[in-house]
Design a protein around this motif. Structure first.
Motif, short mmCIF file in Angstrom:
data_model
loop_
_atom_site.label_atom_id
_atom_site.label_comp_id
_atom_site.label_asym_id
_atom_site.label_seq_id
_atom_site.Cartn_x
_atom_site.Cartn_y
_atom_site.Cartn_z
N ILE A 473 0.95 -1.09 -0.15
CA ILE A 473 -0.06 -0.13 0.04
C ILE A 473 0.71 1.25 0.20
O ILE A 473 1.64 1.26 1.02
CB ILE A 473 -1.10 0.09 1.12
CG1 ILE A 473 -1.76 -1.17 1.11
CG2 ILE A 473 -1.68 1.37 1.10
CD1 ILE A 473 -2.99 -1.20 2.18
N ALA A 475 1.11 4.68 0.82
CA ALA A 475 -0.06 5.41 1.53
C ALA A 475 -0.08 6.72 1.31
O ALA A 475 -1.14 7.41 1.65
CB ALA A 475 0.64 5.08 3.20
N LYS A 512 -7.66 2.21 0.02
CA LYS A 512 -6.65 0.88 -0.21
C LYS A 512 -6.80 -0.04 1.21
O LYS A 512 -6.78 -1.37 0.65
CB LYS A 512 -5.31 1.44 0.01
CG LYS A 512 -5.22 2.59 -1.43
CD LYS A 512 -3.84 2.70 -1.68
CE LYS A 512 -3.62 3.67 -2.77
NZ LYS A 512 -2.22 4.15 -3.60
N PHE A 513 -6.65 0.48 2.16
CA PHE A 513 -6.87 -0.68 3.65
C PHE A 513 -8.21 -1.10 3.17
O PHE A 513 -8.05 -2.35 3.75
CB PHE A 513 -6.68 0.46 4.87
CG PHE A 513 -5.49 0.77 5.16
CD1 PHE A 513 -4.31 -0.15 5.29
CD2 PHE A 513 -5.42 2.29 5.25
CE1 PHE A 513 -3.03 0.63 5.86
CE2 PHE A 513 -3.77 2.78 5.60
CZ PHE A 513 -2.87 1.88 5.82
N LYS A 514 -9.27 -0.50 2.89
CA LYS A 514 -10.48 -1.28 3.01
C LYS A 514 -10.45 -2.49 1.91
O LYS A 514 -11.01 -3.39 2.32
CB LYS A 514 -11.52 -0.37 2.92
CG LYS A 514 -12.01 0.80 3.99
CD LYS A 514 -12.39 -0.01 5.24
CE LYS A 514 -12.97 0.75 6.33
NZ LYS A 514 -12.99 0.21 7.62
N ASP A 517 -8.20 -5.17 3.01
CA ASP A 517 -8.86 -6.18 4.10
C ASP A 517 -10.13 -7.03 3.66
O ASP A 517 -10.27 -8.14 3.74
CB ASP A 517 -9.54 -5.30 5.35
CG ASP A 517 -8.40 -4.79 5.95
OD1 ASP A 517 -7.31 -5.26 6.01
OD2 ASP A 517 -8.49 -3.70 7.09
N LYS A 524 -0.25 -7.04 4.51
CA LYS A 524 -0.06 -5.68 3.83
C LYS A 524 1.23 -5.10 4.33
O LYS A 524 1.62 -5.16 5.15
CB LYS A 524 -1.45 -4.67 4.53
CG LYS A 524 -2.68 -4.99 4.03
CD LYS A 524 -3.60 -3.77 4.58
CE LYS A 524 -3.69 -4.06 6.04
NZ LYS A 524 -4.77 -4.86 6.46
N ILE A 526 2.84 -1.43 4.38
CA ILE A 526 2.24 -0.13 4.18
C ILE A 526 3.78 0.95 4.15
O ILE A 526 4.81 0.74 4.94
CB ILE A 526 1.54 0.50 5.48
CG1 ILE A 526 0.34 -0.52 5.45
CG2 ILE A 526 1.30 1.74 5.44
CD1 ILE A 526 0.04 -0.77 6.92
N LYS A 540 1.86 -5.71 7.94
CA LYS A 540 0.65 -6.03 9.00
C LYS A 540 -0.01 -7.13 8.51
O LYS A 540 -0.22 -7.42 7.36
CB LYS A 540 -0.32 -4.88 8.62
CG LYS A 540 -1.39 -4.86 9.66
CD LYS A 540 -2.07 -3.52 10.04
CE LYS A 540 -2.93 -3.61 11.12
NZ LYS A 540 -4.00 -2.42 11.20
N ARG A 542 -3.16 -9.67 8.03
CA ARG A 542 -4.23 -9.57 8.42
C ARG A 542 -5.05 -10.41 9.45
O ARG A 542 -6.10 -10.02 9.81
CB ARG A 542 -4.74 -10.12 6.80
CG ARG A 542 -6.18 -10.24 6.54
CD ARG A 542 -6.98 -8.71 6.29
NE ARG A 542 -8.46 -8.79 6.09
CZ ARG A 542 -9.29 -8.65 7.12
NH1 ARG A 542 -8.99 -8.93 8.32
NH2 ARG A 542 -10.72 -8.80 7.00
N THR A 547 1.33 -5.29 13.56
CA THR A 547 2.22 -4.41 12.59
C THR A 547 3.77 -4.64 13.25
O THR A 547 3.83 -4.63 14.53
CB THR A 547 1.63 -3.23 12.65
OG1 THR A 547 0.46 -3.03 12.42
CG2 THR A 547 2.45 -2.42 11.69
#
Length: 573
Positions: A473, A475, A512-514, A517, A524, A526, A540, A542, A547
């Motif tokens: 991701i 960010a 992107k986070f949503k 998930d 992930k 980040i 991170k 899932r 993290t």
RNA sequence: CGGGGCGUGGCGCAGUCUGGUAGCGCACCUGCUUUGGGAGCAGGAUGUCGGAGGUUCAAAUCCUCUCGCCCCGACCA
């Protein structure tokens, strides 16, 4: 894969068609789209997961010595007519004709095709054993497709068939397949149970089902917590003990408009156990009555087995009226002419029963089996219920729900006999091949995995079947350093053979986070200005939500080692 | 196959009872701002109202037929 270029159509809102969580999440995460009732397109994410399950099947089946083949979907009627299943299979079989008017069907399973194939090629005991499987599209015109790919009309199935010299060897093949199946489902990250099952329409002498425990499962399973017995509720033997009832005299009572068992015992103010219900069936064309205690459910599978019937239908209202001479709701065993009566074991010699009087608005009380009517056979006819005694240790059984993801059958010679699959043995004699057949619903396994692995935000893929292992991701899309480091990590992970998505969309981090998930990437990564200042990125999980901060240098190495380790753990645990 | 429900922009829905200008949220396009957990403002595009026939001056709305989809049941006498 760059997310900006990917065909991952995720949805914020739940589609109205989805009733169960796996269906909902498969649509929302962009894995599948519906084309017609029970017919789905697999999109890139859905296909990747399916391919992983297929690959696990291939690896484990190869390990067990099975060989992959590919049999046709289009099956000539002739083979199905030879085994009699052209008629027996009924409306579930999708039939069609070619331009010359020749009959064909779309294969719902492939015993006919594969047995015919082996029958033509195998000559000697030296050619045996053989174990052939395929992963292929099956067609079953289900009476009611539902729950997305869980019960579709067109679906992917791994079906396998074993061919052995004799029963003993066939049982060894069977046991080997059970072991292979256990490994497959374990590697898919599923928690499952192997249960004793009925062999159903496919036939054969015994079978086991692989059940993924889930509340949305369509199958009832009986489990004994104390001795470990587990079976499909259709199969569990039942021994009902009815309370003793002192000898009573037969009496006809007026029961106007009282049809159902509940109505009868409420009306007569008698315990439900004393009321019986008589269900009329047509078994291969002849009428049959089943008589069971009123508080119990008839197990049609058991009745069918007792009768050794190929077709068993509940009689329709006109037939009931003709046979019983009364409206539906008043059939009983007393004076029922020309109908074979099968009663549950627990009714043998039993008195004080309430039965239908074969006269509209009337029942008998005080009926006694052997005195007032006679059953032509007794059998275990009911469905096992919560609290029934375990057939092995007599402790109470628990009822749970499961999704049938795999099914193994010991077929014996059912197909090899009719299709003349024989071989010449060492002694020169001609013998019939012993068969087993083994199925795994690939799509259903995927759905079951979601049923067991999700949370409020979406899917939580077990690493071995995740569509991608890592989602990077970015960010902050305006930060040049962030873009640069993301690209570098993306390239590094790709060259370490990590299945990675780079979310380079011009979206805010939250979006992107949503999506990450929802789709359920196990990890992930980040990459944002915050961590980069420290020369770090965030990894991170899932599943745990934890993290970790890892240094930019060698991040790819750390991540790929982690993934490899997780895949190996799933395979060996 | 029986019962119930639903078909309106890509998705989710309102409008139908009581006929009269097709509407909302999300998504989409443009611009500006914003940039670490589904952003804000402004502007914009997108509809054979499942299909056919009928009633009417007028139909998403009423009537008839039809197609599709979803849920329950299809056995509990």
């Amino acid at each position: 894969m760059r997310f900006s270029r990917a065909f991952f159509p995720t949805l914020k809102e739940a589609p109205s068609e989805a009733e169960v969580i796996s269906h909902n999440l498969m649509v929302r995460s962009g894995m599948i789209r519906r084309v017609a009732a029970g017919v789905y397109s697999l999109l890139p994410l859905g296909l990747r997961v399916q391919r992983k399950v297929e690959q696990i099947c291939r690896e484990e089946l190869a390990r067990a010595g099975a060989q992959e083949v590919f049999l046709p979907t289009l099956n000539p009627a002739e083979l199905w007519q030879r085994t009699g299943r052209w008629d027996v299979y009924g409306k579930e079989l999708i039939r069609l004709q070619d331009r010359h008017g020749r009959d064909f069907c779309l294969g719902p399973t492939h015993e006919e095709i594969v047995t015919d194939l082996v029958a033509r090629e195998v000559r000697s005991y030296r050619d045996l054993p053989q174990n052939l499987y395929q992963i292929q599209t099956k067609f079953r015109d289900e009476i009611r497709p539902r729950f997305g790919v869980m019960r579709g009309r067109e679906f992917t199935m791994k079906d396998g068939y074993s061919f052995d010299r004799d029963e003993h060897a066939a049982e060894e093949s069977y046991a080997q397949m059970v072991e292979a199946y256990k490994r497959i489902f374990q590697r898919c990250g599923l928690s499952f149970t192997v249960v004793v099952a009925d062999s159903g329409a496919i036939g054969g002498s015994f079978s086991h089902e692989f059940m993924v425990m889930a509340d949305t499962g369509e199958e009832g399973i009986n489990v004994c917590e104390s001795c470990g017995y587990s079976a499909n509720s259709e199969k569990t033997p039942v021994n009902i003990s009815l309370p003793e009832t002192p000898g009573a005299t037969l009496e006809k009572v007026h029961t106007p408009g009282v049809h159902t068992v509940d109505e009868v015992y409420t009306f007569l103010k008698l315990p439900a156990e004393q009321v019986t219900k008589t269900l009329l069936f047509t078994a291969d064309g002849s009428p049959v009555a089943s008589v069971i205690p009123g508080h119990r459910e008839l197990n049609e599978v058991k009745l069918k087995n007792v009768l050794d019937a190929t077709e068993l239908f509940l009689a329709d209202a006109p037939t009931v009226e003709k046979l019983s001479g009364a409206a539906v709701g008043f059939a009983g065993p007393i004076g029922l002419e020309g109908v074979r009566i099968i009663a549950d074991d627990c009714l043998e010699g039993r008195g004080g029963l309430v039965v239908g009087a074969n006269e509209t608005d009337h029942h008998y009380t005080g009926a006694e089996e052997g005195r007032d009517f006679e059953a032509s056979a007794f059998a275990d006819l009911t469905v096992a219920e919560e609290g029934d005694a375990c057939p092995d240790c007599r402790k109470p059984l628990t009822v749970r729900r499961g999704i049938e993801v795999g099914h193994v059958f010991k077929l014996g010679t059912k197909y090899s006999e009719t299709l003349e699959a024989t071989y010449q043995d060492e002694d020169g004699g001609t013998k019939t091949i012993f068969m087993g057949c083994y199925g795994i619903g690939i799509g259903r396994t995927v759905a079951a995995a979601i049923e067991q692995n999700h949370d409020k935000d979406g899917i939580v893929w077990p690493m071995p079947i995740a569509p991608f292992q890592v989602d990077i991701i970015q960010a902050n899309m305006t930060d040049a350093k962030c873009r640069e480091e993301s690209d570098k990590l993306y390239a590094a992970l790709q060259s370490s053979a990590v299945e990675v998505v780079l979310d380079d969309r011009d979206e805010r981090a939250g979006v992107k986070f949503k999506d990450a998930d929802l789709i359920g990437f196990p990890y992930k990564v980040i990459i944002g200005p915050k961590g980069l200042k420290e020369g770090q990125l965030e990894l991170k999980s899932r599943r745990t939500g934890e993290t970790e901060f890892i240094p930019l240098e060698n991040a790819a190495g750390i991540i790929s080692a982690r993934i490899t380790e997780e895949i190996e753990t799933a395979g060996s645990s």
